[in-house]
Motif scaffolding. Structure first.
Motif, PDB file in Angstrom:
ATOM      1  N   ARG A 137       6.389  10.010  -5.741  1.00 38.87           N
ATOM      2  CA  ARG A 137       7.201   9.010  -5.060  1.00 38.87           C
ATOM      3  C   ARG A 137       6.305   7.876  -4.593  1.00 38.87           C
ATOM      4  O   ARG A 137       5.152   8.102  -4.217  1.00 38.87           O
ATOM      5  N   VAL A 138       6.839   6.661  -4.615  1.00 36.40           N
ATOM      6  CA  VAL A 138       6.092   5.481  -4.188  1.00 36.40           C
ATOM      7  C   VAL A 138       6.691   4.950  -2.889  1.00 36.40           C
ATOM      8  O   VAL A 138       7.914   4.775  -2.778  1.00 36.40           O
ATOM      9  N   LEU A 139       5.815   4.710  -1.920  1.00 39.19           N
ATOM     10  CA  LEU A 139       6.221   4.085  -0.659  1.00 39.19           C
ATOM     11  C   LEU A 139       6.034   2.580  -0.812  1.00 39.19           C
ATOM     12  O   LEU A 139       4.894   2.104  -0.897  1.00 39.19           O
ATOM     13  N   PRO A 140       7.130   1.818  -0.889  1.00 42.76           N
ATOM     14  CA  PRO A 140       7.002   0.377  -1.137  1.00 42.76           C
ATOM     15  C   PRO A 140       6.217  -0.332  -0.032  1.00 42.76           C
ATOM     16  O   PRO A 140       6.196   0.096   1.124  1.00 42.76           O
ATOM     17  N   LEU A 141       5.608  -1.453  -0.401  1.00 38.75           N
ATOM     18  CA  LEU A 141       4.836  -2.227   0.567  1.00 38.75           C
ATOM     19  C   LEU A 141       5.700  -2.696   1.732  1.00 38.75           C
ATOM     20  O   LEU A 141       5.211  -2.820   2.862  1.00 38.75           O
ATOM     21  N   ASP A 142       6.975  -2.971   1.465  1.00 43.32           N
ATOM     22  CA  ASP A 142       7.836  -3.479   2.527  1.00 43.32           C
ATOM     23  C   ASP A 142       8.598  -2.378   3.253  1.00 43.32           C
ATOM     24  O   ASP A 142       9.497  -2.655   4.053  1.00 43.32           O
ATOM     25  N   ALA A 143       8.252  -1.113   2.996  1.00 43.58           N
ATOM     26  CA  ALA A 143       8.860  -0.006   3.726  1.00 43.58           C
ATOM     27  C   ALA A 143       8.222   0.128   5.103  1.00 43.58           C
ATOM     28  O   ALA A 143       7.149  -0.423   5.370  1.00 43.58           O
ATOM     29  N   ASP A 144       8.867   0.857   5.977  1.00 46.85           N
ATOM     30  CA  ASP A 144       8.325   1.111   7.313  1.00 46.85           C
ATOM     31  C   ASP A 144       7.082   1.995   7.194  1.00 46.85           C
ATOM     32  O   ASP A 144       7.142   3.106   6.672  1.00 46.85           O
ATOM     33  N   HIS A 145       5.945   1.492   7.671  1.00 47.32           N
ATOM     34  CA  HIS A 145       4.674   2.238   7.625  1.00 47.32           C
ATOM     35  C   HIS A 145       4.227   2.684   9.021  1.00 47.32           C
ATOM     36  O   HIS A 145       3.079   3.085   9.200  1.00 47.32           O
TER      37      HIS A 145
END
Length: 206
Positions: free
Chosen positions: A124-132
């Motif tokens: 799974r990829v955590l997008p750059l604009d997701a909540d980090h």
């Protein structure tokens, strides 16, 4: 009988211990925000990382070759008959961070897509604009099935320097919760593969 890792002289105690634990694990959960995890690396990507570190902390060429062989040997865990169940969350940044040249990166991203197509690997990829906001440094959580009615505690492995291995129920529980939190904010398996292919085509086509 001695494990395969005992044939590699010079491994640190923590390296050998991790190889032994990984070899016995039933499930591995990994989060990585900078680099492709070792189990998923191509040979040339892995070599560049090992050689890059050797430029900072000089070691004999034989040590570089040993560490590379160990990393590639570990990857057999993903293939039958072992088929370790591996679930990985990659920050999207991993797909854009250049290691070597475009050809190296293209092969590495193609390898990710290939491995994601196997039944025991979830990617799974955590997008750059997701909540980090709850991300933490890279880690691998190894979980074990009960054996002879004995339940073995999970182990948290950090690729920090020095290498960190923690066998503590509270720490393992915290990392499991972080992994679940990240999973909910990541693309699903199919969308993740689509993103990897898109980045490979947009950025890393030689």
């Amino acid at each position: 009988s001695p494990g395969w890792w005992t044939r590699y002289a010079g491994l640190s105690e923590d390296q050998a211990a991790f190889c032994a634990l990984e070899d016995e694990a039933d499930v591995a959960l990994a989060y990585e925000g900078q680099l492709v995890p070792g189990l998923l690396q191509t040979e040339d990507y892995a070599r560049l990382l090992i050689e890059g570190w050797a430029e900072i902390v000089p070691v004999p060429p034989s040590s570089v070759e040993r560490d590379l062989e160990v990393r590639l040997r570990r990857q057999r865990l993903l293939r039958p008959p072992r088929s370790l169940r591996l679930s990985v969350i990659l920050d999207e940044a991993v797909l854009w961070h250049r290691i070597g040249d475009a050809a190296v990166m293209r092969r590495q991203l193609d390898r990710l897509v290939e491995l994601a197509g196997t039944p025991n690997v979830e990617l799974r990829v955590l997008p750059l604009d997701a909540d980090h906001s709850a991300t933490i440094p890279a880690f691998t959580l190894l979980e074990f099935s009960p054996s002879f009615e004995v339940t073995f505690p999970a182990v948290v492995h950090s690729e920090s320097h020095p290498l960190s291995l923690v066998q503590d129920e509270t720490v393992a529980h915290e990392h499991r919760r972080v992994f679940d939190w990240l999973s909910k904010r990541s693309l699903d398996h199919r969308e993740s593969i689509q993103m990897i292919r898109w980045v490979a085509d947009q950025k890393w086509s030689p």
